[in-house]
Design a protein around this motif. Sequence first.
Motif, PDB file in Angstrom:
ATOM      1  N   SER A 183       0.800  -1.228   0.000  1.00  0.00           N
ATOM      2  CA  SER A 183       0.000   0.000   0.000  1.00  0.00           C
ATOM      3  C   SER A 183       0.831   1.276   0.000  1.00  0.00           C
ATOM      4  O   SER A 183       0.276   2.366  -0.079  1.00  0.00           O
ATOM      5  CB  SER A 183      -1.011   0.007   1.145  1.00  0.00           C
ATOM      6  OG  SER A 183      -0.388  -0.159   2.382  1.00  0.00           O
ATOM      7  N   ILE A 217       2.366   2.540  -2.437  1.00  0.00           N
ATOM      8  CA  ILE A 217       2.056   3.237  -3.680  1.00  0.00           C
ATOM      9  C   ILE A 217       0.685   3.905  -3.621  1.00  0.00           C
ATOM     10  O   ILE A 217       0.402   4.831  -4.369  1.00  0.00           O
ATOM     11  CB  ILE A 217       2.184   2.276  -4.893  1.00  0.00           C
ATOM     12  CG1 ILE A 217       2.395   3.046  -6.184  1.00  0.00           C
ATOM     13  CG2 ILE A 217       0.998   1.340  -4.995  1.00  0.00           C
ATOM     14  CD1 ILE A 217       3.717   3.732  -6.298  1.00  0.00           C
ATOM     15  N   GLU A 218      -0.153   3.466  -2.704  1.00  0.00           N
ATOM     16  CA  GLU A 218      -1.503   4.024  -2.580  1.00  0.00           C
ATOM     17  C   GLU A 218      -1.529   5.321  -1.773  1.00  0.00           C
ATOM     18  O   GLU A 218      -2.494   6.070  -1.850  1.00  0.00           O
ATOM     19  CB  GLU A 218      -2.448   3.005  -1.930  1.00  0.00           C
ATOM     20  CG  GLU A 218      -2.495   1.657  -2.599  1.00  0.00           C
ATOM     21  CD  GLU A 218      -3.010   1.669  -4.024  1.00  0.00           C
ATOM     22  OE1 GLU A 218      -3.477   2.720  -4.511  1.00  0.00           O
ATOM     23  OE2 GLU A 218      -2.949   0.619  -4.678  1.00  0.00           O
ATOM     24  N   ARG A 245      -1.459  -1.196  -9.517  1.00  0.00           N
ATOM     25  CA  ARG A 245      -0.224  -0.782  -8.847  1.00  0.00           C
ATOM     26  C   ARG A 245       1.027  -0.949  -9.704  1.00  0.00           C
ATOM     27  O   ARG A 245       1.986  -0.187  -9.559  1.00  0.00           O
ATOM     28  CB  ARG A 245      -0.031  -1.572  -7.552  1.00  0.00           C
ATOM     29  CG  ARG A 245      -0.971  -1.163  -6.442  1.00  0.00           C
ATOM     30  CD  ARG A 245      -0.766  -2.028  -5.214  1.00  0.00           C
ATOM     31  NE  ARG A 245      -1.624  -1.595  -4.120  1.00  0.00           N
ATOM     32  CZ  ARG A 245      -1.711  -2.217  -2.963  1.00  0.00           C
ATOM     33  NH1 ARG A 245      -0.976  -3.303  -2.737  1.00  0.00           N
ATOM     34  NH2 ARG A 245      -2.512  -1.765  -2.024  1.00  0.00           N
ATOM     35  N   ARG A 262       2.484   2.079 -11.534  1.00  0.00           N
ATOM     36  CA  ARG A 262       2.827   3.145 -10.595  1.00  0.00           C
ATOM     37  C   ARG A 262       4.086   2.805  -9.813  1.00  0.00           C
ATOM     38  O   ARG A 262       4.919   3.672  -9.533  1.00  0.00           O
ATOM     39  CB  ARG A 262       1.648   3.443  -9.676  1.00  0.00           C
ATOM     40  CG  ARG A 262       0.512   4.083 -10.471  1.00  0.00           C
ATOM     41  CD  ARG A 262      -0.673   4.540  -9.650  1.00  0.00           C
ATOM     42  NE  ARG A 262      -1.371   3.423  -9.033  1.00  0.00           N
ATOM     43  CZ  ARG A 262      -1.640   3.346  -7.728  1.00  0.00           C
ATOM     44  NH1 ARG A 262      -1.305   4.317  -6.912  1.00  0.00           N
ATOM     45  NH2 ARG A 262      -2.292   2.314  -7.251  1.00  0.00           N
ATOM     46  N   TYR A 263       4.264   1.540  -9.449  1.00  0.00           N
ATOM     47  CA  TYR A 263       5.509   1.142  -8.798  1.00  0.00           C
ATOM     48  C   TYR A 263       6.692   1.324  -9.738  1.00  0.00           C
ATOM     49  O   TYR A 263       7.769   1.758  -9.323  1.00  0.00           O
ATOM     50  CB  TYR A 263       5.454  -0.323  -8.325  1.00  0.00           C
ATOM     51  CG  TYR A 263       5.006  -0.449  -6.903  1.00  0.00           C
ATOM     52  CD1 TYR A 263       5.774   0.090  -5.880  1.00  0.00           C
ATOM     53  CD2 TYR A 263       3.832  -1.098  -6.570  1.00  0.00           C
ATOM     54  CE1 TYR A 263       5.382  -0.014  -4.559  1.00  0.00           C
ATOM     55  CE2 TYR A 263       3.425  -1.202  -5.255  1.00  0.00           C
ATOM     56  CZ  TYR A 263       4.203  -0.666  -4.263  1.00  0.00           C
ATOM     57  OH  TYR A 263       3.811  -0.766  -2.966  1.00  0.00           O
TER      58      TYR A 263
END
Length: 193
Positions: free
Chosen positions: A59, A61-62, A150, A153-154
Motif C-alpha cells: 500500500s 504506492i496508494e 499498482r 505506478r511502482y
Amino acid sequence: YLGAPGDPERGGLPLGEYQRRQAQHRIAEISALGDIPYFIERAKALYGYDNFIADTGGSLIEVIDVDASADPVIKTLTEHTVLLHIKGTKTDADRLVERFKACPKPMYYRPGLLEKKWAEYKTLHEIARDEEIDPSRFAVFGYEAILADRMPRYQALADRHGYSVTASDVATVRDGTDFIALMRKAIAQRPAD
C-alpha cells in the motif's frame, strides 16, 4: 480490523464503515512510513545495525503521489533509504492471487479505485444492494484489480526515485552480502537520467 465490505452475515462491513477504516489505515500508513528515519537510528543505537531494510508493503504506492515532486513520504524515503522495486512477472502475479484466494488479507484501496471496483463488481454480478455482496469474493476481485493498478505506478516510482530488480533475482538472496550485491547490480544497471 480493516475487514472487507459486503454482506454482514458473511463477515462483511457496510461500505461506509469500510471506507472510514480505509481512511484510518491511510493515516497510519503515512505515519509509519514517516517513522522510518527514527527506526533506522534505533536499529543502529540498540543493535549496532549499519543496514536497515524497511519492507513498506504494497500500500505504499496508494498513499503517495508519484507525480508530486514534494510528496512528503517520497521525500522522507529518498532522504533516508534507497527505494527498491521488486518487479514480478505475470506468473508471479498469478501466484500472489492464488495465495490471496487461499488466505485473504485486508487490503488498502485508493478511494477512487474502491468506488470504481465496487460499482463494477455490482454491475458484473447484477447486485442491487451492497449487503448482497460476498465480502470474500469481492476481496479477490479487488485484489486482482489492485495488483494490475499498482504495477505501472511502482515502476514509475522506481524510475523516478529508485531502482528495480526482478522477483527471481530477489529469490537468490540468502544474506546481507547477497542483498548488497543485488543493490549494486540494480544501481549499475539503472539507465542514466
